[in-house]
Motif scaffolding. Structure first.
Motif, PDB file in Angstrom:
ATOM      1  N   SER A  68      -3.410   2.407   6.771  1.00  0.00           N
ATOM      2  CA  SER A  68      -4.573   2.003   5.824  1.00  0.00           C
ATOM      3  C   SER A  68      -4.819   0.885   5.747  1.00  0.00           C
ATOM      4  O   SER A  68      -5.314  -0.031   6.534  1.00  0.00           O
ATOM      5  CB  SER A  68      -3.576   2.394   3.809  1.00  0.00           C
ATOM      6  OG  SER A  68      -2.555   0.640   4.549  1.00  0.00           O
ATOM      7  N   GLU A  69      -6.251   0.685   4.305  1.00  0.00           N
ATOM      8  CA  GLU A  69      -6.666  -0.772   4.539  1.00  0.00           C
ATOM      9  C   GLU A  69      -5.709  -2.080   4.489  1.00  0.00           C
ATOM     10  O   GLU A  69      -6.227  -2.880   5.087  1.00  0.00           O
ATOM     11  CB  GLU A  69      -7.926  -0.848   3.375  1.00  0.00           C
ATOM     12  CG  GLU A  69      -9.061   0.396   3.381  1.00  0.00           C
ATOM     13  CD  GLU A  69      -9.546   0.116   4.171  1.00  0.00           C
ATOM     14  OE1 GLU A  69      -9.927  -1.424   4.568  1.00  0.00           O
ATOM     15  OE2 GLU A  69     -10.499   1.270   4.743  1.00  0.00           O
ATOM     16  N   GLU A  70      -4.510  -2.340   4.436  1.00  0.00           N
ATOM     17  CA  GLU A  70      -4.147  -2.612   4.280  1.00  0.00           C
ATOM     18  C   GLU A  70      -2.760  -2.734   5.545  1.00  0.00           C
ATOM     19  O   GLU A  70      -2.088  -3.813   5.174  1.00  0.00           O
ATOM     20  CB  GLU A  70      -3.440  -3.064   2.841  1.00  0.00           C
ATOM     21  CG  GLU A  70      -4.050  -3.514   1.368  1.00  0.00           C
ATOM     22  CD  GLU A  70      -2.983  -4.132   0.794  1.00  0.00           C
ATOM     23  OE1 GLU A  70      -1.790  -4.074   0.783  1.00  0.00           O
ATOM     24  OE2 GLU A  70      -3.752  -4.398  -0.132  1.00  0.00           O
ATOM     25  N   GLN A 196      -5.779  -0.129  -4.861  1.00  0.00           N
ATOM     26  CA  GLN A 196      -6.354   0.079  -3.656  1.00  0.00           C
ATOM     27  C   GLN A 196      -7.442  -0.578  -3.539  1.00  0.00           C
ATOM     28  O   GLN A 196      -8.239  -1.507  -3.773  1.00  0.00           O
ATOM     29  CB  GLN A 196      -7.028   1.817  -3.819  1.00  0.00           C
ATOM     30  CG  GLN A 196      -6.973   1.533  -1.501  1.00  0.00           C
ATOM     31  CD  GLN A 196      -7.250   3.177  -1.587  1.00  0.00           C
ATOM     32  OE1 GLN A 196      -6.563   4.001  -2.148  1.00  0.00           O
ATOM     33  NE2 GLN A 196      -7.937   3.749  -0.173  1.00  0.00           N
ATOM     34  N   LYS A 197      -7.503  -1.085  -2.295  1.00  0.00           N
ATOM     35  CA  LYS A 197      -7.935  -2.678  -1.606  1.00  0.00           C
ATOM     36  C   LYS A 197      -9.452  -1.409  -1.913  1.00  0.00           C
ATOM     37  O   LYS A 197      -9.855  -0.872  -1.408  1.00  0.00           O
ATOM     38  CB  LYS A 197      -7.598  -3.130   0.040  1.00  0.00           C
ATOM     39  CG  LYS A 197      -8.185  -4.385  -0.132  1.00  0.00           C
ATOM     40  CD  LYS A 197      -7.907  -4.842   1.981  1.00  0.00           C
ATOM     41  CE  LYS A 197      -9.452  -5.918   2.017  1.00  0.00           C
ATOM     42  NZ  LYS A 197      -8.479  -6.291   3.720  1.00  0.00           N
ATOM     43  N   TYR A 198     -10.105  -2.603  -2.713  1.00  0.00           N
ATOM     44  CA  TYR A 198     -11.337  -2.283  -3.194  1.00  0.00           C
ATOM     45  C   TYR A 198     -12.267  -1.750  -3.993  1.00  0.00           C
ATOM     46  O   TYR A 198     -13.127  -2.265  -4.563  1.00  0.00           O
ATOM     47  CB  TYR A 198     -12.529  -1.991  -2.099  1.00  0.00           C
ATOM     48  CG  TYR A 198     -12.177  -3.111  -0.837  1.00  0.00           C
ATOM     49  CD1 TYR A 198     -12.680  -4.023  -0.655  1.00  0.00           C
ATOM     50  CD2 TYR A 198     -11.297  -2.851   0.524  1.00  0.00           C
ATOM     51  CE1 TYR A 198     -12.953  -4.967   0.850  1.00  0.00           C
ATOM     52  CE2 TYR A 198     -11.740  -3.384   1.662  1.00  0.00           C
ATOM     53  CZ  TYR A 198     -11.822  -4.570   1.917  1.00  0.00           C
ATOM     54  OH  TYR A 198     -12.079  -5.074   3.022  1.00  0.00           O
ATOM     55  N   ASN A 203     -10.466   5.343  -5.465  1.00  0.00           N
ATOM     56  CA  ASN A 203     -10.160   6.213  -4.287  1.00  0.00           C
ATOM     57  C   ASN A 203     -11.009   7.429  -4.335  1.00  0.00           C
ATOM     58  O   ASN A 203     -10.575   7.794  -3.271  1.00  0.00           O
ATOM     59  CB  ASN A 203      -9.007   5.552  -3.787  1.00  0.00           C
ATOM     60  CG  ASN A 203      -8.056   6.098  -4.816  1.00  0.00           C
ATOM     61  OD1 ASN A 203      -8.680   6.566  -5.650  1.00  0.00           O
ATOM     62  ND2 ASN A 203      -6.915   5.393  -5.137  1.00  0.00           N
ATOM     63  N   MET A 212     -13.316   4.796   2.976  1.00  0.00           N
ATOM     64  CA  MET A 212     -11.939   3.629   3.143  1.00  0.00           C
ATOM     65  C   MET A 212     -11.960   4.733   4.257  1.00  0.00           C
ATOM     66  O   MET A 212     -11.504   5.804   4.319  1.00  0.00           O
ATOM     67  CB  MET A 212     -11.256   4.126   1.650  1.00  0.00           C
ATOM     68  CG  MET A 212     -12.214   2.774   0.519  1.00  0.00           C
ATOM     69  SD  MET A 212     -11.812   1.018   1.311  1.00  0.00           S
ATOM     70  CE  MET A 212     -13.870   1.523   1.102  1.00  0.00           C
ATOM     71  N   LYS A 213     -11.001   3.668   4.917  1.00  0.00           N
ATOM     72  CA  LYS A 213      -9.541   4.252   5.987  1.00  0.00           C
ATOM     73  C   LYS A 213      -8.729   4.867   5.539  1.00  0.00           C
ATOM     74  O   LYS A 213      -8.896   5.896   6.228  1.00  0.00           O
ATOM     75  CB  LYS A 213      -9.040   3.317   6.643  1.00  0.00           C
ATOM     76  CG  LYS A 213      -9.636   2.039   6.866  1.00  0.00           C
ATOM     77  CD  LYS A 213      -8.738   0.558   7.480  1.00  0.00           C
ATOM     78  CE  LYS A 213      -9.205   0.133   8.556  1.00  0.00           C
ATOM     79  NZ  LYS A 213      -8.576  -0.814   9.695  1.00  0.00           N
ATOM     80  N   TRP A 668     -16.624  -4.751  -0.753  1.00  0.00           N
ATOM     81  CA  TRP A 668     -16.579  -4.168   0.250  1.00  0.00           C
ATOM     82  C   TRP A 668     -18.119  -3.877   1.616  1.00  0.00           C
ATOM     83  O   TRP A 668     -18.189  -3.874   2.460  1.00  0.00           O
ATOM     84  CB  TRP A 668     -16.337  -2.462   0.486  1.00  0.00           C
ATOM     85  CG  TRP A 668     -15.881  -1.202   1.698  1.00  0.00           C
ATOM     86  CD1 TRP A 668     -15.114  -1.723   2.474  1.00  0.00           C
ATOM     87  CD2 TRP A 668     -17.475  -0.624   2.035  1.00  0.00           C
ATOM     88  NE1 TRP A 668     -15.028  -1.097   3.721  1.00  0.00           N
ATOM     89  CE2 TRP A 668     -16.004  -0.397   3.810  1.00  0.00           C
ATOM     90  CE3 TRP A 668     -18.562  -0.344   2.128  1.00  0.00           C
ATOM     91  CZ2 TRP A 668     -17.117   0.976   4.078  1.00  0.00           C
ATOM     92  CZ3 TRP A 668     -18.596   0.266   2.813  1.00  0.00           C
ATOM     93  CH2 TRP A 668     -18.391   1.360   4.286  1.00  0.00           C
TER      94      TRP A 668
END
Length: 897
Positions: A68-70, A196-198, A203, A212-213, A668
């Motif tokens: 994931s992004e993190e 979710q990040k960003y 998402n 996003m990843k 982002w």
């Protein structure tokens, strides 16, 4: 197994593979039953349970599927009978073959459909505060892994099930926050940042772009490796007075779909509601009584439609904190959209889990009974797509039908024809000649081929566009040498995308404008709001230049393998006496400049060409910086005559408690292109902290509306927020914040607003008016009604003043994303000037624009010099979900001196 070498096998096959196994119960692992009030699990606990069950059960295998992004691990759970899992690669390859529909005929497809197993995708956890979706996965996994009920064994024998947790990062954030309070009555979901990040809730808006990843990980599994026939995406919550909103969905559906897709969704939907009714589970709402359509691309449920996959969305009520089903009077009357109403009552988390598991089982039951049909129809839709791409085909867009109807009415009025009034149903019978002469004309055919020239100024962005297609399972060709088509030369590395492939709907949708129907509550009435965007054509959003061809073409083309991204080539820089110019039209030029600034160099900008100049001595560093970006870099004999130094500014980006999605997308983008920034919050404005920034950004919400005293961000009760997070709290107010912002600009600061934050121009009392208002009560300005003017997210064409530094590197005409966005009216002066405007009455390119003539002559952006500083305001969504690359430079240009 050939799926991936990183597959983790925890499979203990035995002759009696269906025998009872000791599978850890959820309660033994989590310490509570799934569905207990006030209890939820974080992702760390879920991950360990997934791994434990896979180790204990010979019905489950698990594979790593990306980070994931993190940095949390995402997994794909594959669930079926032990016998099926022993041959699961065979079933995966059958699904791939049928889904891509290449090189097999109808007879072979029918045999493969008999030999294969339908593949059903079940996910959860995308929106972390929608806890039903994540926790139903746990209970469903346990039942599938442990039960020896005949029904479950039948499903395992006849279906391959894929389970996927969509958002691990948010699960940890939300669950840890909720469970931190010792008193269950204090437990809440008012987390301080996006889950979710960003991107937070957005998402589920990233499934044709794959920024996003998490979205990229999913795309590889779904569109490259497995190709499931049914995709079930769990969400919440349902409309008031109901329990579940699900399929079938309301109109409109997208015109590029195969009819088998639409009826396939209906079939699954009927199986779901029937099972709930059989189990005395009322409250399922659908069709016109729900808000969900099948028009839009970009969501986890909707993007599969463009890949011939049956996408299912349910929105289910419920929370670990007990809730109620409220009384909504009109939802007590049975109707087609709500045949089994539910009475008002107290509602518990476990009830929602039970509904969700029942709907999972309904889908597995449908797949087990109709597996060969699902597989064959998957092939049939793909084969239809290939055939449509190989011959003349006309998509029935509303604009062509409107053209036909208008011509007919005109001829009636002129007396050229006589109306046929013999229809029993009083329908207007239009002569068939209109069909051929106005609809099925050569110019209205769908393209068969798109060519993206490698010679365009921003080829790097074009490659990003093509890689988004590749991630979605589309295959492309690339030219191995220069070629010519119909007299036009195309360089080596140009990209060719043909529509004669199974995922043709995705290709057409990314290249061609959407033509949303004029959907109103009644004739002349207010518009019915689309589920999301009305128009999104990615090629237009990204500003990619491409040519359409309506016949098959050949050339020195190499077909690229599925799922493998293209890399933009980088030429070796020649030696130069005068230095180098990087084409300022390319977005990645800003990334390179930021890399060079970070390395201690001092780039400059040519004030005439708007290109970036790099000293000849920096050839080696420049070569490294441009690697794999496809940038046009020109060696020059001498330096340009007029240049200005490029200095990175200290950037502040506005955010607020709970997190702003538009701001998150901007974060982002800034990181992707090498801009450094800091976040600031309402308290920082009021405390005068902005003076440390050269430029501050407000993207989306952040400035109070014109008639509001302050912003209205959702804030939790102060006593429920840990002290270390208090600095995130607060609102932006007219009384205290706006004077601070004005003083900041007057003292030499720069403010950039995008979208709704553009209301700052009115708080600063600039001589600007809103052209989308009219005289209302007491002659006060009132917004135009939606019956007069309504433009949900669509793509419009605007004109820019390219003489302005703010617009450096852009072309005079630009595609902009517009969502009922602010526009302005004012007179140009030396201290207030336009950055762009609409120059005609029909600026719509893609989507829906009711009353678009009101935009003619209005301004989309402005610069206002205030004291020693400047306010720059853009009304449209120039950073829209990090998709609108065509307008990124409108932001980037403001971030240098």
């Amino acid at each position: 197994m050939a799926v991936r070498t990183i597959l983790i096998w925890f499979l203990a096959l035995s002759i009696g593979g269906v025998q009872a196994q000791q599978i850890s119960t959820p309660k033994s692992h989590f310490g509570f039953n799934i569905g207990d009030d006030y209890q939820i699990a974080n992702y760390k606990m879920m991950e360990s349970y997934f791994l434990k069950v896979a180790a204990e059960s010979n019905r489950v295998l698990i594979e790593k599927a990306g980070l994931s992004e993190e940095g949390r691990q995402q997994y794909l759970l594959v669930i079926s009978s032990p016998e099926n899992l022993a041959h699961v690669d065979k079933y995966r390859k059958i699904s791939q073959s049928l889904g891509r529909a290449e090189g097999i005929n109808e007879q072979q497809a029918k045999q493969l459909a008999k030999d294969g197993k339908p593949i059903v995708w079940i996910d959860g956890g995308m929106h972390s505060n929608e806890t039903v979706g994540s926790h139903q996965m746990i209970e469903t996994l346990y039942q599938l892994a442990s039960s020896n009920d005949a029904e479950i064994l039948n499903y395992l024998d006849k279906v391959v099930i894929l389970m996927w947790h969509v958002n691990p990062d948010g699960q940890d954030l939300l669950a840890d926050w909720y469970m931190q309070y010792p008193n269950p009555k204090d437990r809440n979901m008012s987390i301080p940042t996006l889950y979710q990040k960003y991107v937070g809730h957005d998402n589920n808006r990233d499934f044709f772009m794959y920024n996003m990843k998490e979205a990229s990980n999913l795309a590889k599994v779904m569109y490259v490796d497995w190709l499931p026939q049914i995709v079930y995406n769990h969400h919440q919550t349902s409309p008031d007075g109901t329990v579940v909103a699900g399929p079938p969905y309301r109109d409109p559906f997208n015109h590029v779909y195969d009819p088998l897709l639409v009826t396939g969704i209906d079939g699954v939907g009927f199986a779901m509601i029937n099972r709930l009714n059989e189990e005395d589970k009322p409250g399922y709402v659908r069709m016109d009584q729900s808000t969900f359509s099948t028009w839009w691309n970009g969501g986890l449920r909707t993007a599969p439609y463009f890949h011939n996959m049956i996408g299912i969305l349910t929105e289910t009520t419920g929370s670990p904190t007990p809730s109620t089903i409220p009384l909504v009077a009109e939802r007590q009357i049975p109707r087609n959209g709500l045949p089994n109403p539910i009475s008002p009552q107290k509602w518990h988390f476990k009830q929602s889990i039970d509904y969700s598991v029942s709907m999972n089982m309904a889908i597995l039951d449908y797949a087990s009974r109709n597996g060969d049909k699902l597989l064959y129809n998957f092939y049939k839709m793909g084969k239809n797509s290939i055939d449509r791409g190989n011959e003349d085909h006309w998509t029935p867009y509303p604009r062509y039908i409107d053209l036909l109807k208008t011509a007919y009415e005109k001829d009636l009025k002129a007396g050229k024809i006589v109306e046929d009034a013999t229809s029993f149903y009083r329908s207007k019978r239009i002569p068939a000649s209109y069909f051929d002469s106005l609809y099925r004309t050569p110019e209205h055919r769908d393209p068969r081929v798109y060519i993206i020239s490698a010679g365009q100024a921003d080829f790097g962005t074009a490659v990003k566009f093509v890689n988004a297609l590749i991630k979605s399972g589309v295959y492309v060709y690339q030219a191995t040498e220069q070629f010519s088509i119909q007299g036009k030369q195309y360089p080596k590395h140009s990209i060719i995308v043909k529509t004669n492939q199974a995922f043709r709907p995705q290709v057409i949708d990314m290249f061609e404008p959407q033509d949303h129907p004029h959907d109103t509550e009644y004739e002349g009435g207010p518009p019915v709001r689309p589920y999301d965007a009305a128009g999104w054509t990615l090629g237009l959003q990204m500003g990619v230049q491409y040519d359409r061809f309506y016949e098959e073409i050949t050339g020195p083309f190499e077909r690229k393998p599925h799922g493998v991204a293209l890399v933009a080539t980088t030429e070796q820089l020649p030696s130069s006496k005068g230095g180098y110019l990087i084409n300022g039209k390319a977005n990645d030029a800003f990334l390179v400049v930021n890399k060079l600034i970070a390395a201690g160099l001092k780039p400059q900008r040519d004030l005439d060409s708007k290109d970036f100049y790099i000293d000849a001595k920096q050839q080696k560093l420049l070569q490294q910086a441009i690697q794999n970006l496809g940038l046009q870099v020109q060696a020059v004999d001498k330096q340009p005559k007029r240049m200005a130094p490029v200095k990175a500014l200290k950037i502040g980006l506005f955010d607020h408690y709970g997190g702003s999605m538009p701001s998150g997308w901007a974060r982002w983008i800034l990181e992707q292109y090498g801009f450094n920034y800091e976040l600031f919050y309402p308290q920082n404005i009021d405390n005068g902290d902005l003076k440390k920034y050269d430029v501050v950004l407000f993207v989306g919400q952040g400035i109070p509306g014109r008639n509001e005293q302050s912003t209205k961000f959702r804030l939790p009760e102060a006593n429920l927020v840990p002290q270390e997070l208090n600095h995130l709290m607060g609102q932006v107010s007219l009384e205290k914040s706006i004077p601070q912002l004005k003083q900041y600009v007057e003292n030499g600061g720069r403010i950039v607003t995008i979208g709704s934050s553009a209301d700052l121009v009115y708080h600063f009392n600039l001589p600007v008016t809103d052209p989308l208002t009219k005289a209302g009560k007491d002659n006060k300005p009132a917004r135009l009604s939606s019956s007069e003017y309504y433009i949900p997210t669509s793509i419009l064409r605007a004109s820019l003043d390219v003489s302005r530094a703010e617009n450096a590197g852009l072309d005079e005409n630009v595609n902009i994303v517009f969502n009922n966005s602010p526009v302005f009216q004012f007179e140009n002066s030396s201290t207030l000037y336009s950055l762009g405007h609409f120059s005609n009455k029909t600026p719509l390119l893609s989507g829906w624009a009711h009353g678009q003539e009101y935009l003619d002559g209005t301004h989309i952006g402005l610069s206002a010099i205030i004291g020693k500083g400047k306010l720059i305001a853009f009304g449209p969504e120039v950073t829209n979900r990090a998709q609108s690359h065509a307008t990124f430079k409108l932001l980037f240009n403001q971030l240098y001196n």
